[in-house]
Design an enzyme around this catalytic site. Structure first.
Site, mmCIF file in Angstrom:
data_model
loop_
_atom_site.group_PDB
_atom_site.id
_atom_site.type_symbol
_atom_site.label_atom_id
_atom_site.label_comp_id
_atom_site.label_asym_id
_atom_site.label_seq_id
_atom_site.Cartn_x
_atom_site.Cartn_y
_atom_site.Cartn_z
ATOM 1 N N MET A 94 0.839 -1.211 -0.011
ATOM 2 C CA MET A 94 -0.024 0.096 -0.024
ATOM 3 C C MET A 94 1.100 1.230 -0.056
ATOM 4 O O MET A 94 1.674 1.332 0.511
ATOM 5 C CB MET A 94 -0.922 -0.041 1.287
ATOM 6 N N ASN A 95 0.476 2.420 -0.786
ATOM 7 C CA ASN A 95 1.054 3.541 -0.522
ATOM 8 C C ASN A 95 -0.064 4.798 -0.705
ATOM 9 O O ASN A 95 -1.171 4.201 0.191
ATOM 10 C CB ASN A 95 2.262 3.847 -1.485
ATOM 11 N N ASP A 96 -0.054 5.828 -1.119
ATOM 12 C CA ASP A 96 -0.827 6.750 -0.981
ATOM 13 C C ASP A 96 -2.438 6.501 -0.897
ATOM 14 O O ASP A 96 -2.998 5.664 -1.534
ATOM 15 C CB ASP A 96 -0.909 7.757 -2.174
ATOM 16 N N GLN A 138 -3.187 3.245 -3.127
ATOM 17 C CA GLN A 138 -2.321 2.571 -4.024
ATOM 18 C C GLN A 138 -2.008 1.405 -3.597
ATOM 19 O O GLN A 138 -1.491 1.174 -2.531
ATOM 20 C CB GLN A 138 -0.956 3.537 -4.174
ATOM 21 N N TRP A 172 6.336 -2.169 -4.008
ATOM 22 C CA TRP A 172 5.644 -1.469 -5.204
ATOM 23 C C TRP A 172 5.669 -2.058 -6.338
ATOM 24 O O TRP A 172 6.763 -2.591 -6.923
ATOM 25 C CB TRP A 172 6.254 0.032 -5.288
ATOM 26 N N PHE A 184 -2.314 5.346 -10.884
ATOM 27 C CA PHE A 184 -1.657 6.009 -9.897
ATOM 28 C C PHE A 184 -2.712 6.947 -9.339
ATOM 29 O O PHE A 184 -3.810 6.671 -9.498
ATOM 30 C CB PHE A 184 -0.742 6.987 -10.741
ATOM 31 N N ARG A 234 0.384 14.295 -12.547
ATOM 32 C CA ARG A 234 -0.464 13.286 -11.700
ATOM 33 C C ARG A 234 -1.360 13.891 -10.586
ATOM 34 O O ARG A 234 -1.153 14.820 -10.033
ATOM 35 C CB ARG A 234 0.351 12.199 -11.407
ATOM 36 N N ASP A 235 -2.016 12.768 -9.946
ATOM 37 C CA ASP A 235 -2.567 12.868 -8.669
ATOM 38 C C ASP A 235 -3.857 13.804 -8.446
ATOM 39 O O ASP A 235 -3.667 15.082 -7.554
ATOM 40 C CB ASP A 235 -1.580 13.133 -7.453
ATOM 41 N N GLU A 251 3.880 16.133 -5.237
ATOM 42 C CA GLU A 251 3.082 15.110 -5.533
ATOM 43 C C GLU A 251 1.797 15.346 -4.605
ATOM 44 O O GLU A 251 1.618 16.311 -3.699
ATOM 45 C CB GLU A 251 3.663 13.598 -5.271
#
Ligand code: FRU
Length: 490
Positions: free
Chosen positions: A40-42, A58, A66, A101, A165-166, A220
């Site tokens: 897991m990330n963001d 994520q 990742w 993403f 992104r994001d 980011e």
């Protein structure tokens, strides 16, 4: 309409449903969300939809590192107890074949939920990042055939296609807006604002703010909202170099840029920049508004700098912070754990005492608790330092020490059990307020979050301590009038 599920998505859903069974509840923290399995990330798509909080993330289910990004998914009624829903998206279309993403979510007027996210395509050498839409019922999502809806060439001159992104979406005065992270050849990390009538067709409005290498190379995961009369832009910079602010360290960080906003000409005027969390594990925060009007933030409780799964023999890696309520007081952003946590309070212990030397606190032991320590600095003029130790036992302890002469707090996890040479100590300013220094520690297994003076500063840190080390004690150098209140967390 039946949803068209790709083989990749079906595979991820079958995999996570099967593999999560091998993970015991005791191997996860109680109220910090972890991935169903794998990486897991963001936080992504944090929202309240049809009476439940949705938190996507994520996700790479197949390994604890990742990989090609999917979106994991969990729901909660109280922001603390999460239930997994099936993986929401897999990288399975031409527009996002190299990864889904980070992004955000919004309820559409017809009651469906839109996910606005970054699709990565192109080659490894020349990736293309573009914004895509998936729409669904809160469990299944259909990606639009016309994706990407916001390709990188919709940016002005000078912005690149590889870092775009994001997107974070919101609705205001009947229109949709989103902020996205861009990279400009001269100004570096920049936050771009776009607008849309229908949350599908987007046009560029302006650049709200840019780093110009003052705070990192790229920014980011932006978020942009008004709060208590101020406008806040949250950004997560990569590769910060030297700055003039002693609290901001090099590397990755999450920053709150505070200022004012003129919605007529879309001008954001930055007045201050502050580190959001002084701990080693905090990145990529995202906020949502609760139905009762609270601005609540959640972040990845990890950093790219310190992540490594070698030590923990878990089948999952990564977690979220506790959701935190934000407010602005005296020009500063404050963070408090969401008030729902009080619903989890079980046993209470209290103590009011003048401490001098070692003070073991056997009644306060435990690894799942919400503990508040108040030092009355006015009535403790000879206290040179006060140390709270927790997750203590044998050779292990994590410590928080207040140093009276320096008016500083030192968080030290070097004896938590870690075997890695990564940062273990943080020193932050901590000035008593009206003669009181207040420390609130939330301990959830190996997740520690320390809120100083009502959330004026926060330190989020993971510890690597065996569960048996659950002691708590105080040590004071000189007499200290202290008050402790502790609730165990069930
Ligand atoms: C931040 C980030 C985002 C990106 C995502 C990819 O941690 O690099 O910018 O969308 O992670 O997983």
């Amino acid at each position: 309409m039946p949803y068209n599920r790709s083989e990749k998505l079906e595979q991820a859903r079958a995999y996570e449903a099967r593999e999560e069974k091998a993970i015991a509840a005791a191997d996860r923290p109680r109220i910090h969300l972890t991935p169903r399995v794998g990486w897991m990330n963001d936080p992504n798509g944090f929202c309240c939809y049809r009476d439940a909080y949705h938190l996507f993330y994520q996700y790479y289910p197949y390994e604890t590192k990742w990989g090609p990004m999917h979106w994991g998914h969990a729901v909660s009624r109280d922001l603390l107890h999460w239930e997994y829903l099936p993986c929401a998206m897999a990288p399975d279309t031409p527009a996002d074949g190299k990864g889904c993403f980070s992004g955000s979510a919004i309820e559409l007027p017809d009651g469906r939920l839109e996910l606005l996210y970054t699709g990565v395509s192109g080659t490894d050498k020349e990736p293309v990042q573009a914004q895509c839409v998936a729409i669904g019922d809160g469990t299944d999502f259909e990606k639009l055939a016309e994706n990407p809806v916001l390709p990188p060439d919709r940016q002005p001159e000078g912005f690149c296609a590889a870092d775009f992104r994001d997107p974070k979406i919101w609705r205001e005065n009947g229109r949709y807006y989103c902020v996205a992270a861009g990279r400009h050849k001269d100004n570096g990390g920049s936050i771009e604002l776009f607008e849309s009538e229908d949350a599908r067709h987007w046009t560029f409005v302006t650049v709200l703010d840019a780093s110009r290498d003052e705070y990192g190379l790229i920014w980011e995961c932006p978020d942009f909202f008004s709060l208590d009369g101020k406008q806040i832009l949250l950004v997560s910079p990569q590769s910060i170099g030297p700055t003039d602010d002693p609290e901001i360290r090099p590397g990755y960080a999450a920053l709150a840029l505070m200022g004012s906003y003129d919605p007529q000409n879309h001008r954001f005027t930055r007045e201050s920049v502050r580190l959001l969390d002084a701990g080693m594990e905090f990145y990529a925060p995202q906020t949502t508004l609760t139905p009762d009007g609270r601005r609540v933030m959640v972040a990845w409780m990890q950093s790219w700098e310190t992540c490594n799964d070698a030590l923990r023999n878990h089948r999952w890696f990564g977690r979220m912070t506790l959701p935190r309520e934000l407010s602005v007081k005296n020009g500063r952003l404050y963070q408090q754990p969401v008030r729902e946590i009080e619903g989890m309070w079980r046993e209470e212990s209290r103590l009011t005492q003048t401490a001098d030397g070692d003070l073991p606190l056997p009644a306060f032991h435990g690894r799942y608790q919400d503990l508040t320590l108040v030092l009355d600095t006015e009535r403790s003029p000879d206290c040179k330092s006060l140390t709270l130790s927790f997750a203590q036992g044998g050779k292990y302890a994590t410590r928080v020490r207040w140093e009276a002469d320096r008016r500083e707090l030192v968080f030290d996890r070097s004896r938590c059990g870690t075997r890695r040479d990564i940062p273990h100590i943080r020193r932050i300013p901590a000035e008593p307020v009206d003669g009181r220094l207040t420390l609130r520690l939330i301990l959830d297994g190996d997740c520690t979050e320390l809120f100083v003076n009502g959330g004026e500063r926060v330190i989020s840190v993971l510890i690597d301590t065996p569960a048996e080390a659950d002691g708590v004690s105080l040590h004071s150098d000189g007499p200290a009038c202290v008050e402790l209140v502790r609730h165990t967390l069930a």
